[in-house]
Design a protein around this motif. Structure first.
Motif, PDB file in Angstrom:
ATOM      1  N   VAL A   1       0.844  -1.200   0.000  1.00  0.00           N
ATOM      2  CA  VAL A   1       0.000   0.000   0.000  1.00  0.00           C
ATOM      3  C   VAL A   1       0.877   1.247   0.000  1.00  0.00           C
ATOM      4  O   VAL A   1       0.652   2.190  -0.758  1.00  0.00           O
ATOM      5  CB  VAL A   1      -0.961   0.010   1.218  1.00  0.00           C
ATOM      6  N   TRP A   2       1.896   1.247   0.843  1.00  0.00           N
ATOM      7  CA  TRP A   2       2.811   2.382   0.940  1.00  0.00           C
ATOM      8  C   TRP A   2       3.511   2.616  -0.396  1.00  0.00           C
ATOM      9  O   TRP A   2       3.569   3.747  -0.880  1.00  0.00           O
ATOM     10  CB  TRP A   2       3.836   2.108   2.043  1.00  0.00           C
ATOM     11  N   GLY A   3       4.045   1.561  -0.992  1.00  0.00           N
ATOM     12  CA  GLY A   3       4.765   1.703  -2.261  1.00  0.00           C
ATOM     13  C   GLY A   3       3.879   2.220  -3.373  1.00  0.00           C
ATOM     14  O   GLY A   3       4.278   3.112  -4.138  1.00  0.00           O
ATOM     15  N   ARG A   4       2.666   1.689  -3.474  1.00  0.00           N
ATOM     16  CA  ARG A   4       1.739   2.125  -4.517  1.00  0.00           C
ATOM     17  C   ARG A   4       1.370   3.597  -4.331  1.00  0.00           C
ATOM     18  O   ARG A   4       1.361   4.374  -5.284  1.00  0.00           O
ATOM     19  CB  ARG A   4       0.496   1.231  -4.461  1.00  0.00           C
ATOM     20  N   GLN A   5       1.097   3.983  -3.104  1.00  0.00           N
ATOM     21  CA  GLN A   5       0.679   5.359  -2.838  1.00  0.00           C
ATOM     22  C   GLN A   5       1.840   6.333  -3.023  1.00  0.00           C
ATOM     23  O   GLN A   5       1.647   7.441  -3.514  1.00  0.00           O
ATOM     24  CB  GLN A   5       0.112   5.457  -1.416  1.00  0.00           C
TER      25      GLN A   5
END
Length: 172
Positions: A90-94
């Motif tokens: 989630v962190w990487g995508r955002q």
């Protein structure tokens, strides 16, 4: 008369191009400062508030009207809904969405992108210390960018004016 208008159009265009480059450099310094504040806040919340990263995302989403606030809110919402994805994905995508169009170098973006990797340590103080190293690197980069800013502005403006003059000589 047409040559004068052509000269003015070329000069204004080249000077506008130069001002765009100056604005981009100024935005880079501003974004570096914002990253320092964000990562410092994450470090403080971990060290003193003993908060988890999803809770910190909620706090950061309410942290002024920063460019990053909306992305932290979306991250918090995705983690709260527990859509079956882990924090790192989630962190990487955002962060990829967040850094689109941001005038930072890749290693500067990687500091915030790779933040969840530093959270593998068991104790909050060790996590905060690992994050502190990232803050130190960003502070050093920001200081270098601020010191180089005045010189770059002069060079960019001079080059844009000289480019306009050169194009005018070539075309008119």
């Amino acid at each position: 008369m047409f040559k004068l208008i052509g000269f003015l159009c070329i000069m204004v265009g080249c000077m506008g191009w130069g001002e765009g480059m100056v604005r981009e450099e100024k935005n880079r310094v501003r974004h570096l400062g914002e990253l320092i504040r964000i990562i410092g806040r994450i470090q403080d919340e971990m060290r003193y508030g003993k908060r988890t990263l999803p809770e910190i995302c909620l706090i950061l989403s309410e942290y002024g009207d920063s460019w990053y606030a909306d992305h932290f809110r979306q991250m918090y919402e995705q983690l709260r809904r527990q859509e079956g994805t882990d924090l790192e994905s989630v962190w990487g995508r955002q962060m990829e969405l967040c850094f689109q169009g941001v005038p930072l170098h890749e290693e500067e973006k990687d500091v915030l992108r790779r933040l969840p990797e530093k959270l593998g340590l068991q104790e909050e103080t060790l996590q905060a210390a690992a994050i502190g190293q990232s803050v130190d690197m960003l502070v050093r980069k920001c200081r270098q960018a601020e010191e180089a800013y005045a010189g770059k502005v002069k060079v960019i403006r001079s080059v844009s004016i000289l480019t306009g003059l050169f194009l005018t000589i070539l075309l008119i």
